[in-house]
Write an enzyme that holds these catalytic residues in place. Structure first.
Site, PDB file in Angstrom:
ATOM      1  N   ASP A 152       2.426  -1.229   5.181  1.00  0.00           N
ATOM      2  CA  ASP A 152       3.147  -0.993   3.922  1.00  0.00           C
ATOM      3  C   ASP A 152       4.622  -1.362   3.993  1.00  0.00           C
ATOM      4  O   ASP A 152       5.463  -0.764   3.311  1.00  0.00           O
ATOM      5  CB  ASP A 152       3.012   0.491   3.479  1.00  0.00           C
ATOM      6  CG  ASP A 152       1.567   0.893   3.289  1.00  0.00           C
ATOM      7  OD1 ASP A 152       0.758   0.028   2.935  1.00  0.00           O
ATOM      8  OD2 ASP A 152       1.258   2.080   3.502  1.00  0.00           O
ATOM      9  N   LYS A 210       4.763  -6.509   2.944  1.00  0.00           N
ATOM     10  CA  LYS A 210       4.257  -7.844   3.307  1.00  0.00           C
ATOM     11  C   LYS A 210       3.829  -8.630   2.062  1.00  0.00           C
ATOM     12  O   LYS A 210       4.113  -9.827   1.950  1.00  0.00           O
ATOM     13  CB  LYS A 210       3.050  -7.714   4.266  1.00  0.00           C
ATOM     14  CG  LYS A 210       3.386  -7.000   5.565  1.00  0.00           C
ATOM     15  CD  LYS A 210       2.159  -6.793   6.427  1.00  0.00           C
ATOM     16  CE  LYS A 210       1.158  -5.811   5.880  1.00  0.00           C
ATOM     17  NZ  LYS A 210       1.625  -4.418   5.789  1.00  0.00           N
ATOM     18  N   GLY A 228      -3.389  -2.659   1.190  1.00  0.00           N
ATOM     19  CA  GLY A 228      -3.000  -2.630  -0.216  1.00  0.00           C
ATOM     20  C   GLY A 228      -1.667  -3.339  -0.316  1.00  0.00           C
ATOM     21  O   GLY A 228      -0.661  -2.821   0.161  1.00  0.00           O
ATOM     22  N   HIS A 229      -1.672  -4.563  -0.847  1.00  0.00           N
ATOM     23  CA  HIS A 229      -0.459  -5.383  -0.880  1.00  0.00           C
ATOM     24  C   HIS A 229       0.028  -5.513  -2.317  1.00  0.00           C
ATOM     25  O   HIS A 229      -0.700  -5.989  -3.182  1.00  0.00           O
ATOM     26  CB  HIS A 229      -0.746  -6.762  -0.265  1.00  0.00           C
ATOM     27  CG  HIS A 229      -1.091  -6.684   1.196  1.00  0.00           C
ATOM     28  ND1 HIS A 229      -1.450  -7.767   1.944  1.00  0.00           N
ATOM     29  CD2 HIS A 229      -1.108  -5.631   2.048  1.00  0.00           C
ATOM     30  CE1 HIS A 229      -1.685  -7.381   3.188  1.00  0.00           C
ATOM     31  NE2 HIS A 229      -1.491  -6.093   3.271  1.00  0.00           N
ATOM     32  N   GLN A 232      -1.944  -4.404   7.555  1.00  0.00           N
ATOM     33  CA  GLN A 232      -1.578  -3.266   8.417  1.00  0.00           C
ATOM     34  C   GLN A 232      -0.253  -3.551   9.151  1.00  0.00           C
ATOM     35  O   GLN A 232       0.574  -4.261   8.610  1.00  0.00           O
ATOM     36  CB  GLN A 232      -2.702  -2.950   9.420  1.00  0.00           C
ATOM     37  CG  GLN A 232      -3.940  -2.311   8.790  1.00  0.00           C
ATOM     38  CD  GLN A 232      -4.879  -3.259   8.100  1.00  0.00           C
ATOM     39  OE1 GLN A 232      -5.313  -4.236   8.684  1.00  0.00           O
ATOM     40  NE2 GLN A 232      -5.201  -2.981   6.865  1.00  0.00           N
TER      41      GLN A 232
HETATM   42  P1  GDP Z   1       2.379  -4.045   2.089  1.00  0.00           P
HETATM   43  O1  GDP Z   1       1.094  -3.317   2.356  1.00  0.00           O
HETATM   44  O2  GDP Z   1       3.111  -4.344   3.356  1.00  0.00           O
HETATM   45  O3  GDP Z   1       2.198  -5.273   1.248  1.00  0.00           O
HETATM   46  O4  GDP Z   1       3.288  -3.031   1.267  1.00  0.00           O
HETATM   47  P2  GDP Z   1       2.832  -2.095   0.026  1.00  0.00           P
HETATM   48  O5  GDP Z   1       2.637  -2.935  -1.158  1.00  0.00           O
HETATM   49  O6  GDP Z   1       1.715  -1.202   0.438  1.00  0.00           O
HETATM   50  O7  GDP Z   1       4.094  -1.155  -0.093  1.00  0.00           O
HETATM   51  C1  GDP Z   1       5.377  -1.691  -0.307  1.00  0.00           C
HETATM   52  C2  GDP Z   1       5.944  -1.105  -1.606  1.00  0.00           C
HETATM   53  O8  GDP Z   1       7.315  -1.408  -1.656  1.00  0.00           O
HETATM   54  C3  GDP Z   1       5.348  -1.714  -2.858  1.00  0.00           C
HETATM   55  O9  GDP Z   1       5.372  -0.748  -3.871  1.00  0.00           O
HETATM   56  C4  GDP Z   1       6.327  -2.853  -3.184  1.00  0.00           C
HETATM   57  O10 GDP Z   1       6.313  -3.204  -4.558  1.00  0.00           O
HETATM   58  C5  GDP Z   1       7.612  -2.211  -2.801  1.00  0.00           C
HETATM   59  N1  GDP Z   1       8.685  -3.097  -2.336  1.00  0.00           N
HETATM   60  C6  GDP Z   1       8.628  -4.202  -1.549  1.00  0.00           C
HETATM   61  N2  GDP Z   1       9.870  -4.626  -1.226  1.00  0.00           N
HETATM   62  C7  GDP Z   1      10.724  -3.775  -1.834  1.00  0.00           C
HETATM   63  C8  GDP Z   1      12.158  -3.648  -1.848  1.00  0.00           C
HETATM   64  O11 GDP Z   1      12.887  -4.395  -1.221  1.00  0.00           O
HETATM   65  N3  GDP Z   1      12.673  -2.611  -2.582  1.00  0.00           N
HETATM   66  C9  GDP Z   1      11.907  -1.727  -3.263  1.00  0.00           C
HETATM   67  N4  GDP Z   1      12.492  -0.754  -3.934  1.00  0.00           N
HETATM   68  N5  GDP Z   1      10.557  -1.807  -3.240  1.00  0.00           N
HETATM   69  C10 GDP Z   1       9.988  -2.799  -2.533  1.00  0.00           C
HETATM   70  P1  IMO Z   2      -1.344  -2.536   4.569  1.00  0.00           P
HETATM   71  O1  IMO Z   2      -1.928  -3.908   4.800  1.00  0.00           O
HETATM   72  C1  IMO Z   2      -0.789   1.550   5.971  1.00  0.00           C
HETATM   73  C2  IMO Z   2      -4.017   3.259   8.429  1.00  0.00           C
HETATM   74  C3  IMO Z   2      -4.771   4.411   7.788  1.00  0.00           C
HETATM   75  C4  IMO Z   2      -5.135   5.211   9.040  1.00  0.00           C
HETATM   76  C5  IMO Z   2      -5.436   4.116  10.058  1.00  0.00           C
HETATM   77  C6  IMO Z   2      -6.924   3.794  10.215  1.00  0.00           C
HETATM   78  O2  IMO Z   2      -1.294  -2.125   3.149  1.00  0.00           O
HETATM   79  O3  IMO Z   2      -0.044  -2.399   5.290  1.00  0.00           O
HETATM   80  P2  IMO Z   2      -8.645   2.468   8.660  1.00  0.00           P
HETATM   81  O4  IMO Z   2      -9.113   2.728   7.261  1.00  0.00           O
HETATM   82  O5  IMO Z   2      -7.985   1.168   8.866  1.00  0.00           O
HETATM   83  O6  IMO Z   2      -9.713   2.715   9.692  1.00  0.00           O
HETATM   84  O7  IMO Z   2      -7.523   3.621   8.933  1.00  0.00           O
HETATM   85  O8  IMO Z   2      -4.755   2.962   9.613  1.00  0.00           O
HETATM   86  N1  IMO Z   2      -3.961   2.020   7.605  1.00  0.00           N
HETATM   87  C7  IMO Z   2      -2.881   1.629   6.917  1.00  0.00           C
HETATM   88  N2  IMO Z   2      -1.684   2.240   6.715  1.00  0.00           N
HETATM   89  N3  IMO Z   2      -1.021   0.328   5.450  1.00  0.00           N
HETATM   90  C8  IMO Z   2      -2.205  -0.295   5.658  1.00  0.00           C
HETATM   91  O9  IMO Z   2      -2.425  -1.563   5.246  1.00  0.00           O
HETATM   92  C9  IMO Z   2      -3.214   0.370   6.390  1.00  0.00           C
HETATM   93  N4  IMO Z   2      -4.476   0.055   6.755  1.00  0.00           N
HETATM   94  C10 IMO Z   2      -4.918   1.063   7.512  1.00  0.00           C
HETATM   95  O10 IMO Z   2      -3.957   5.133   6.902  1.00  0.00           O
HETATM   96  O11 IMO Z   2      -4.021   5.923   9.498  1.00  0.00           O
HETATM   97 MG    MG Z   3       0.122  -1.560   1.787  1.00  0.00          MG
END
Ligand code: GDP
Ligand code: IMO
Ligand code: MG
Length: 429
Positions: free
Chosen positions: A13, A16, A40-41, A224
């Site tokens: 999270d 990416k 979840g991207h 991840q």
């Molecule tokens: P990922 O799994 O690495 O793609 O990240 P997620 O989407 O799960 O979580 C990142 C969150 O941060 C999302 O809600 C993005 O829209 C948000 N985000 C990404 N870059 C920035 C930033 O520079 N500032 C803010 N405020 N939000 C950001």
């Molecule tokens: P993105 O790509 C954050 C965590 C789960 C749990 C552990 C194992 O959005 O960054 P799993 O379902 O993979 O067997 O769970 O890994 N986890 C993540 N945490 N971002 C993710 O993906 C994750 N994918 C798995 O919360 O702790």
């Molecule tokens: Mg994510």
């Protein structure tokens, strides 16, 4: 023939999806190599806001393909749902391909993920419950069913499903005391998936290789984060795949020599979802406030993310595991308005300094953070698009992170949207 990888440097999270969408305009394909619908991207651009679990974040640009490689495990219902949603929102999905070698998440994997977690009680990992771990377990046990099997329903799929389901039903009924799954129901599901997925199935390693041979750029989309890596993360509180750079090679059938850039994405602080140690974790009101301000709730499960200060010990370790050639620092704007900001520069165990990220999770759990405190900044970094717009204290914070992690920050993200980005130096050349 350059491939550039975008890898999570922390516990996932990191942002990416945002970074990949930003960079994908200069590439011919965005390719996923590990993980599954546990990811979840989030992508925010001129087409809207999208939350992608399986489809790579490249389709928003007219010339980029989105490819899922062999290392990914696929829930076909999630994938088909995502493609339908993208189509309905005007995004062209005809440039999407999935590897015939990728493994399928079957209904018994999702069931077993949930049953195993329940059975573990207080030792539960806190998985996303998407069946990812059990699907990888079957892959390694040679019991898996692959996307390519869907193209041979009466041949390889029927016989493999029959054998595997019999074995799984023994576990479901005898260990967990639950009802067995019916062969006909699961086979019918596969028949439906086959019909809908067939147009997208390809030998993706060849497509990727051809692109590289033609001198095209490709972007490898990590899921991840390194600290969740099955080998290099805080085992057993990890995911069941290799989200660090090694996974990109095995998960795509791609030579490491093709990868010229490895970008490590880090939040300006830390978050973690699920169980396991997190030395720089914040607690109490401060944690609540940051979580609310940053809206740190999971994209896949909606769970509250644990929050903490930037952990430079873990960051340095992550840089070493991946050989980062550059860093991306996201969510700097979230720290706007803090009186001071802290960075974890070392750990202490029983009063003794521990400067490396330990492999033993019990030791990691005992690590107390050693913090360095830096003055905060009042003027906003939010939405800044050039380093010159950043307050001096924010810039000093970025410089300190570079120094501690041992790698240059090439991109600073100052908001969720594609445009809220500072390109400090060119990444794709
Ligand atoms: P990922 O799994 O690495 O793609 O990240 P997620 O989407 O799960 O979580 C990142 C969150 O941060 C999302 O809600 C993005 O829209 C948000 N985000 C990404 N870059 C920035 C930033 O520079 N500032 C803010 N405020 N939000 C950001
Ligand atoms: P993105 O790509 C954050 C965590 C789960 C749990 C552990 C194992 O959005 O960054 P799993 O379902 O993979 O067997 O769970 O890994 N986890 C993540 N945490 N971002 C993710 O993906 C994750 N994918 C798995 O919360 O702790
Ligand atoms: Mg994510």
């Amino acid at each position: 023939m350059p491939a550039y990888a975008v890898i999570g440097g922390q516990w996932g999270d990191e942002g990416k999806g945002k970074v990949i969408d930003y960079l994908a305009g200069s590439t011919s394909a965005v390719v996923r190599f590990a993980g599954g619908p546990n990811a979840g991207h989030t992508v925010v651009n001129d087409k809207g806001k999208f939350q992608l679990h399986l489809v790579p974040s490249g389709l928003f640009w007219p010339d980029a393909c989105a490819i899922i490689g062999n290392g990914v495990v696929i829930d076909a219902d999630v994938l088909l749902g995502e493609l339908t949603e993208l189509d309905s929102r005007g995004i062209d999905t005809s440039r999407f391909y999935v590897s015939e070698r990728a493994h399928l998440i079957m209904p018994y994997h999702i069931l077993l993920d949930q049953l195993e977690e329940e059975a573990k009680g207080s030792a539960a990992i806190g998985t996303t419950g998407r069946g990812v771990g059990p699907a990888y377990t079957d892959k390694i046990s040679r019991l898996g069913i692959r996307v390519g099997d869907l193209l041979d329903l009466e041949g390889s799929l029927a016989s493999r499903l029959e054998q595997t389901l019999e074995f799984k039903n023994q576990i479901i009924t005898k260990i967990y005391g639950k009802e067995p799954l019916e062969f006909d129901t699961v086979f019918q599901l596969c028949t439906d998936w086959a019909e809908q997925l067939a147009p997208y199935v390809r030998p993706t390693e060849q497509i990727v290789q051809d692109m590289l041979d033609q001198g095209k750029n490709i972007l490898l989309e990590g899921a991840q984060g390194t600290l969740l890596d099955i080998d290099h993360g805080s085992y057993p509180y990890v995911t069941s795949s290799s989200p660090s750079i090694g996974g990109a090679s095995t998960g795509l059938g791609l030579s490491p020599q093709s990868i010229t850039g490895v970008l490590g994405v880090f939040k300006a602080y830390s978050t973690r979802v699920g169980g396991g140690p997190m030395p720089s974790e914040m607690h109490g009101q401060m944690a609540e406030d940051l979580r609310e301000k940053a809206q740190e709730f999971g994209v896949t499960t909606g769970r509250a993310r644990r929050v903490g200060w930037f952990d430079a010990v873990a960051g340095r370790y992550s840089r070493e595991v991946n050989g980062f050639t550059g860093l991306v620092l996201t969510r700097l704007d979230i720290l706007d308005g803090f009186e001071s900001v802290k960075v974890c520069v070392g750990y202490k165990v029983d009063g003794h300094a521990q400067d490396r990220f330990p492999s033993n999770t019990n030791i990691l759990a005992q690590c107390e953070p050693v913090f360095e405190e830096w003055p905060g900044w009042d003027e906003p970094t939010a939405s800044a698009t050039s380093a010159k717009q950043l307050p001096a204290n924010a810039l000093a914070y970025v410089r300190r992170i570079e120094e501690l992690v041992g790698c240059k920050v090439q991109i600073i993200s100052t908001g969720p949207s594609r445009t809220e980005t500072i390109l400090v130096e060119p990444v794709i050349v």
